[in-house]
Structure formats: C-alpha cells, structure tokens
Enzyme design. Structure first.
Site, short mmCIF file in Angstrom:
data_model
loop_
_atom_site.label_atom_id
_atom_site.label_comp_id
_atom_site.label_asym_id
_atom_site.label_seq_id
_atom_site.Cartn_x
_atom_site.Cartn_y
_atom_site.Cartn_z
N THR A 1 -19.37 -19.32 -26.98
CA THR A 1 -19.77 -20.73 -26.87
C THR A 1 -21.29 -20.88 -26.83
OG1 THR A 1 -19.53 -20.63 -24.47
CG2 THR A 1 -17.65 -21.49 -25.71
N GLY A 2 -22.01 -19.79 -26.65
CA GLY A 2 -23.48 -19.83 -26.69
C GLY A 2 -23.97 -19.88 -28.12
N ALA B 1 -23.03 -17.20 -11.05
CA ALA B 1 -22.93 -18.64 -11.33
C ALA B 1 -21.50 -19.05 -11.04
CB ALA B 1 -23.28 -18.92 -12.79
N TYR C 1 -10.21 -21.76 -15.11
CA TYR C 1 -11.64 -21.69 -14.75
C TYR C 1 -11.79 -21.62 -13.23
CZ TYR C 1 -16.64 -22.91 -14.95
OH TYR C 1 -18.01 -22.91 -14.83
N THR D 1 -24.01 -30.32 -14.34
CA THR D 1 -25.41 -30.20 -14.75
C THR D 1 -25.52 -30.61 -16.21
OG1 THR D 1 -25.78 -28.46 -13.13
CG2 THR D 1 -27.31 -28.54 -14.97
#
Ligand code: UDP
Length: 311
Positions: free
Chosen positions: A37-38, A116, A147, A177
């Site tokens: 996904t990056g 994270a 998740y 965020t």
C-alpha cells in the site's frame, strides 16, 4: 556519531514523513517497504540522499541488516478500513510475523523499538475519551478485527520482548491522522471527501454522519513520535488530536474549504464502525510535553493543496 533508524512501512503515508523528519534530525535512515500500500512516490525526493536507503522487502520474512541500527520504527501495515477487506491476511501477518521479526532485529542490534499501534485497539469504545488504561471493546471476528487484533497482538509481543529480553520498547497508539501523501483512493474519510469534493462528486457520509472522530495533522503526529523515541516510557501512549467532530461536520468543512459544488449523500454505516473515538492525551502531555498545534482547517488546507497536485 551518526545514528541509524530503520522505518518499516517507510514508503507509506506516516512512514515517509517519519523518514523525512529522521533525516532532518541527522539520522541515517533505512526505509523498508514491500509497496503493498506504500508508494515509491512518497520517497522520490530522497533519492540521492547519501544518508537514505530504501529496501524493498516483506517484513513477514526475517530481515538482517549489516552494521548498526539504533532505532527500529515499525510502521508497516495496511491501515485503512478499506484495506481491512482487501488485505485481511497481510494485515494479520504484518502485525504478528512482521512485529516478531522486527523485534528480533531490534534485539539483535540492541536498538530501541517503537511500535506504531492504533486507537483501533479500543475497538468501538464504551468510554469517551479513551485513556491508555481502557482495555477496549473489540469484535475479534468482525471485518475490523483483523487490524484491531493484529495490533493488540503486536502490543502484547512488544511488551513481552521488553519484559523477557529487556528491550527498550515504545508503543504509540495513533489516532486518526491525515495530511499530504495519503492515497487518493485510500478510502478513509478525509482523503475520500477531499477527492470527491475536488472531482465534484457527492461526498459519501456513512450512516447519518453522527459518529465522532478527532483528526491529527501529520506534522503534529511526527513530533509526538520523535518525542516518544526519546522518552524513557515503555507502555502505550495515545497520540492524537482531542478536538472532536462528527463526520457530517467534517464533510461540511471540506465542502466549504474546497468551495466544491458537491452535495452530501448518505451511505450505510459499515459493520462495527466505532460510534466515537477521541484520545485522552494527558499521558502524552505529561510525559512527552506534547500536544497537537494544528487546527482542523489549517491541516485540511494543506491536505487539499496536496490533493490538487496529485488528482
Ligand atoms: N466515513 C464516511 N465516508 C467515507 C469514509 C468514511 O462517512 O467515505 C466514515 C466512517 O464510516 C467512519 C469515519 O468516517 O465513521 C472515519 O472513517 P475512516 O475510514 O477515516 O477511519 P476510522 O476512524 O473508521 O478508522
């Protein structure tokens, strides 16, 4: 002596901003990402920087890195609710196998390890705002469970490495965020509404838009992460902006700030969508002397400007 930081998920939204900031702070940075996904675009501006290296690797396999690694920041995981349906197994593996491998790497190098984590560990919370001491309300077999449980496992594993091996660990529980470098097709509320507004398409509000969230601008979050790396604390710390909005209010702000002719349409509320979410950041204020500085309008303007350049 120059310190080395390794960032997993370095090509992602938060990971790439973290790489930028660590380089600014004088670190050598190794970004690791399998680009599920990056995006390499997020790191394109760092090409040629002698203190920066990119490794295209899947952290679900063990990773060996020669030389010194002072700091391992584990940010790799698909993280949008849309991804929960597309990549459920990859998410569970990144949280479980990936975390285990990165803890192993940190242990081998005697690095500081920062996980994270997420406000999703609180599930659909019954208390508002959520302090770190709240254990959460998670449906383990629901769509979001992949998740939530991956990150809950990752937290448990991180604490086990701290307790058993004495590893210097930190856990950031990151609340919603937003900012530049989010994917236009990310699926989360802010990139969705901005993309829809800029394309003059209807803004899709789920349910009646009464559910609440609080939105932290990326630069504020990165500052909190940096402070956390330097703090002696090991338990989880909430990082987020406690300013609270309904999703309908958010959609209206984005309509106004983009000057879009788009109207609002209502869509069914997804399964297990939390009704409320807002960080209690007293611990971060006290231990990190940190609190967010960027208001919603200011952050949205920066984000809208970014989406103008990519759409
Ligand atoms: N949402 C929405 N429209 C969208 C995308 C999201 O109304 O196009 C809602 C979503 O159902 C949730 C809130 O906005 O109630 C925040 O969703 P997001 O996906 O940004 O992250 P979450 O906080 O759920 O992890």
């Amino acid at each position: 002596m120059t310190k080395t930081a390794l960032v997993t998920g370095g090509a992602g939204f938060i990971g790439s901003h973290l790489c930028d900031r660590l380089l600014e702070e004088g670190y050598r940075v190794i970004a690791v990402d399998n680009l599920l996904t990056g995006s390499p675009r997020n790191l394109a501006h760092l090409r040629g920087n002698p203190r920066f290296r990119f490794l295209r690797r899947d952290i679900n396999r063990p990773l060996r890195v020669p030389g010194r690694v002072d700091l391992v920041l584990h940010f790799a995981s698909p993280a949008s609710p849309k991804d929960f349906e597309v990549y459920p197994i990859q998410i569970l593996k990144a949280g479980a196998l990936g975390t285990h491998h990165m803890l192993g790497l940190a242990r081998a190098h005697r690095s500081t390890f920062l996980l994270a984590s997420t406000s999703e560990v609180y599930g659909d919370p019954r208390v508002d705002p959520q302090p770190e001491s709240y254990w959460g309300n998670v449906n383990p077999v629901g769509i979001r469970g992949v998740y939530d449980e991956a990150k809950r496992f990752a937290e448990a594993m991180t604490m086990a490495y701290h307790r058993v091996h004495g590893l210097d660990t930190k856990i950031a529980r990151i609340f919603n965020t937003y900012g530049p470098r989010m994917r236009p097709e990310d699926g989360r509320a802010i990139p969705n509404f901005i993309t829809q507004a800029l394309r003059a398409r209807p803004l899709t509000v789920h349910g009646r838009g009464r559910q609440t969230r609080s939105f932290c601008y990326i630069n504020d979050l990165i500052e909190g992460i940096l402070r956390l790396t330097r703090s002696p604390t090991h338990g989880p710390i909430n990082l987020g902006n406690p300013e609270n909005y309904t999703i309908l209010q958010l959609a209206r702000r984005i309509q106004a700030l983009t000057g879009s002719p788009s109207r609002i349409v209502y869509r069914p509320l997804p399964q297990d969508d939390p009704r409320q979410r807002r960080p209690d950041i007293r611990l971060a204020r006290r231990l990190l002397h940190w609190s967010p500085r960027t208001g919603l309008d200011e952050g949205l303007k920066e984000t809208i400007a970014y989406f103008h350049t990519v759409l």
